[in-house]
Design an enzyme around this catalytic site. Structure first.
Site, PDB file in Angstrom:
ATOM      1  N   GLU A 177     112.284 -49.889  94.488  1.00 36.05           N
ATOM      2  CA  GLU A 177     111.296 -49.303  93.582  1.00 36.05           C
ATOM      3  C   GLU A 177     110.225 -48.472  94.302  1.00 36.05           C
ATOM      4  O   GLU A 177     109.044 -48.790  94.253  1.00 36.05           O
ATOM      5  CB  GLU A 177     110.650 -50.421  92.750  1.00 36.05           C
ATOM      6  CG  GLU A 177     111.664 -51.190  91.906  1.00 36.05           C
ATOM      7  CD  GLU A 177     111.082 -52.374  91.169  1.00 36.05           C
ATOM      8  OE1 GLU A 177     109.847 -52.576  91.238  1.00 36.05           O
ATOM      9  OE2 GLU A 177     111.847 -53.112  90.528  1.00 36.05           O
ATOM     10  N   ASN A 218     117.229 -49.329  95.445  1.00 29.20           N
ATOM     11  CA  ASN A 218     117.374 -49.989  94.149  1.00 29.20           C
ATOM     12  C   ASN A 218     116.143 -49.719  93.287  1.00 29.20           C
ATOM     13  O   ASN A 218     115.014 -49.764  93.776  1.00 29.20           O
ATOM     14  CB  ASN A 218     117.515 -51.498  94.390  1.00 29.20           C
ATOM     15  CG  ASN A 218     117.882 -52.285  93.150  1.00 29.20           C
ATOM     16  OD1 ASN A 218     118.905 -52.019  92.528  1.00 29.20           O
ATOM     17  ND2 ASN A 218     117.064 -53.271  92.801  1.00 29.20           N
ATOM     18  N   HIS A 254     117.471 -52.549  83.348  1.00 28.51           N
ATOM     19  CA  HIS A 254     116.712 -53.375  82.418  1.00 28.51           C
ATOM     20  C   HIS A 254     116.501 -52.526  81.157  1.00 28.51           C
ATOM     21  O   HIS A 254     115.625 -51.658  81.122  1.00 28.51           O
ATOM     22  CB  HIS A 254     115.374 -53.784  83.030  1.00 28.51           C
ATOM     23  CG  HIS A 254     115.508 -54.681  84.209  1.00 28.51           C
ATOM     24  ND1 HIS A 254     116.061 -55.941  84.119  1.00 28.51           N
ATOM     25  CD2 HIS A 254     115.164 -54.511  85.520  1.00 28.51           C
ATOM     26  CE1 HIS A 254     116.051 -56.514  85.316  1.00 28.51           C
ATOM     27  NE2 HIS A 254     115.520 -55.668  86.178  1.00 28.51           N
ATOM     28  N   GLU A 282     120.840 -55.263  87.946  1.00 33.17           N
ATOM     29  CA  GLU A 282     119.936 -56.210  87.300  1.00 33.17           C
ATOM     30  C   GLU A 282     120.022 -56.097  85.773  1.00 33.17           C
ATOM     31  O   GLU A 282     119.016 -56.127  85.078  1.00 33.17           O
ATOM     32  CB  GLU A 282     118.486 -55.993  87.757  1.00 33.17           C
ATOM     33  CG  GLU A 282     118.311 -56.048  89.267  1.00 33.17           C
ATOM     34  CD  GLU A 282     116.860 -55.903  89.715  1.00 33.17           C
ATOM     35  OE1 GLU A 282     115.945 -56.113  88.892  1.00 33.17           O
ATOM     36  OE2 GLU A 282     116.642 -55.587  90.898  1.00 33.17           O
ATOM     37  N   ASP A 284     120.031 -56.386  81.978  1.00 35.50           N
ATOM     38  CA  ASP A 284     119.742 -57.173  80.785  1.00 35.50           C
ATOM     39  C   ASP A 284     119.375 -56.203  79.668  1.00 35.50           C
ATOM     40  O   ASP A 284     118.950 -55.074  79.925  1.00 35.50           O
ATOM     41  CB  ASP A 284     118.657 -58.231  81.003  1.00 35.50           C
ATOM     42  CG  ASP A 284     117.388 -57.706  81.653  1.00 35.50           C
ATOM     43  OD1 ASP A 284     116.984 -56.559  81.380  1.00 35.50           O
ATOM     44  OD2 ASP A 284     116.784 -58.448  82.447  1.00 35.50           O
TER      45      ASP A 284
END
Length: 485
Positions: A177, A218, A254, A282, A284
């Protein structure tokens, strides 16, 4: 030179171009560590879940982020983690504040426990993360270091962490990030002190510490083509042109229900065209609560869209979901009013999203099995009896009874249906009631949360209507469709 050695090095790939999964035997010392921590280590023979088997057959990785506290304290979580996933990411136990809370003082307990579990269950490990602006101990974020000293601090940390697990971690999220949404550099102790070069430095340091791991950058909100993903594309191209060791891009994903980027596959492909691997790291998909059955079905389609986008690109190596069961997700704590983002609900039952992932991997997508080992009763996983007990001009009293046919007991339940004639529940008993539009949700009270296999629960309610009182015909229990008697 370090900068030149990466492109030509062996990456342990299969003939089809996909990375070979790291396989190893757990040593007695790490077994002892994990046992002492109370973490159950299912034998590899238990790891026969549907998702895992399907992914293995395709040379694909289906992973999950695993919290070591859940592995230690929740046997159902540990069993699902072992059975369903052939890859694993440490949720928090490898981050800087966890492993080096004080300068030079390392706490390996959580990371070692995670590694022991992954090894015992033959799971490819994604190390997460070496350099990140968040979850830093204050001695780093507020240390007031000059450039030379901070670079040394970063190198010591990477060398210690990546070096400890060298040869055992398949992928490292080296830098996490580093860009803002508009593609500008994020302010952080690393950027503010070292400038843009800290990313290349960290990648070189990681390559030195573990020459066999694949090294990734990432971030979130880079799943589609936008200013932020453009910044990563430009940075990745620049790093590769300089010979910096970079192997892949991690797209966190996300996502919000109904808002899956339409250009996700094109975005993955453009990074693959640079010669990089891509992983969904990651995943979701959060839903505004309470989640209706139609929203769960929409979420399932979102999961299928992400899976299809990845699997359509040869260099997209796998998909990792950020957790397993909804109750442990980070989402409700961060996104007010949102939840239910994962493949299994609070009662550990597979949701429609699970079957969408299963189908994407080549399974039959049948929601009548999978959640209870295929030995549900004759009515499927559940049967419902709906009846009107009393009716008057503008309202009625209703009763709903369900029978749980799964082989495992329920520890908490949620029953849901949609009224077809605009009926509105005005009061209810024997559960916690809510209604959103025409969708009614009733969850267990404290005294009737546990339901044994073959057990039944009855709830009742009063409701109003405007002249029409057609009975509902579709019910779900913990996200699974029920037969209606």
């Amino acid at each position: 030179m370090r900068e030149e050695r990466r492109r030509g090095r062996s990456t342990g790939r299969r003939p089809d171009g996909r990375p070979a999964r790291f396989r190893w035997w757990i040593g007695a010392a790490l077994t002892a560590v994990c046992t002492a921590a109370g973490i159950a280590i299912p034998s590899p023979a238990q790891a026969d879940g549907e998702l895992r088997d399907l992914a293995d057959a395709r040379g694909f990785e289906i992973g999950a982020a695993l919290g070591v506290d859940h592995l230690a304290n929740d046997s159902r979580f540990a069993d699902l983690a072992a059975a369903e996933f052939n890859a694993a990411t440490a949720e928090n136990s490898m981050k800087w504040d966890a492993v080096q809370p004080s300068r030079g003082q390392f706490d390996w307990s959580g990371a070692d426990d995670f590694m022991a579990f992954a090894r015992a269950n033959d799971q490819a490990v994604r190390g997460h993360t070496l350099v990140w602006h968040s979850q830093l101990p204050s001695w780093v974020s507020n240390g007031g270091f000059g450039a030379g000293e901070l670079r040394g601090v970063m190198e010591d940390h990477i060398d210690a962490v990546a070096g400890r697990y060298a040869g055992q971690v398949a992928y490292w999220d080296v830098v996490n990030e580093m860009f803002n949404e508009d593609g500008s550099w994020r302010q952080s102790v690393f950027y503010d002190t070292l400038g843009e070069s800290y990313v290349a430095d960290a990648l070189r340091m990681a390559a030195e510490a573990d020459p066999n791991a694949e090294l990734y950058l990432n971030d979130y909100n880079i799943d589609g083509i936008n200013a932020k993903s453009d910044a990563y594309y430009d940075l990745a191209r620049s790093l590769l042109n300089q010979g910096v060791p970079l192997d892949g891009i991690g797209m966190q994903a996300h996502l919000i229900n109904g808002q899956i980027p339409s250009d996700m596959q094109r975005n993955i492909q453009r990074f693959a065209d640079l010669g990089l691997d891509v992983a969904i790291t990651e995943l979701d998909i959060r839903i505004q609560m309470p989640a209706s059955q139609s929203e769960l079905e929409q979420q399932a389609q979102g999961y299928r869209t992400v899976m299809d986008a990845c699997m359509a690109v040869d260099r997209c190596i796998g998909v990792t979901v950020w957790g397993i069961v909804d109750q442990y997700s980070w989402v409700p704590d961060v996104f007010d009013g949102y939840g239910a983002p994962l493949l299994f609900n609070d009662s550990y039952q597979p949701k429609p999203a699970y079957y969408a992932v299963q189908e994407a991997l080549g399974g039959d997508g049948d929601d009548g099995g999978g959640g209870d080992d295929g030995d549900d009763g004759p009515g499927g996983p559940c049967e419902v009896d709906y009846s009107v007990q009393n009716e008057w001009n503008s309202g009625f009293t209703g009763q709903v009874s369900f029978t749980h046919n799964g082989s495992s007991a329920l520890d908490g339940w949620e029953l849901q249906w949609t009224f077809p004639s605009g009926q509105q529940v005005t009061s209810g008993w024997s559960g916690e009631w809510s209604q959103s539009g025409s969708t009614v949700t009733v969850s267990n009270a404290s005294w009737n949360a546990a339901v044994q296999s073959g057990g039944s629960v009855s709830v009742g309610f009063n409701a109003s209507h405007n002249g029409g009182n057609t009975a509902p015909t579709a019910f779900t229990l913990n996200g699974q469709s029920c037969a209606v008697s």
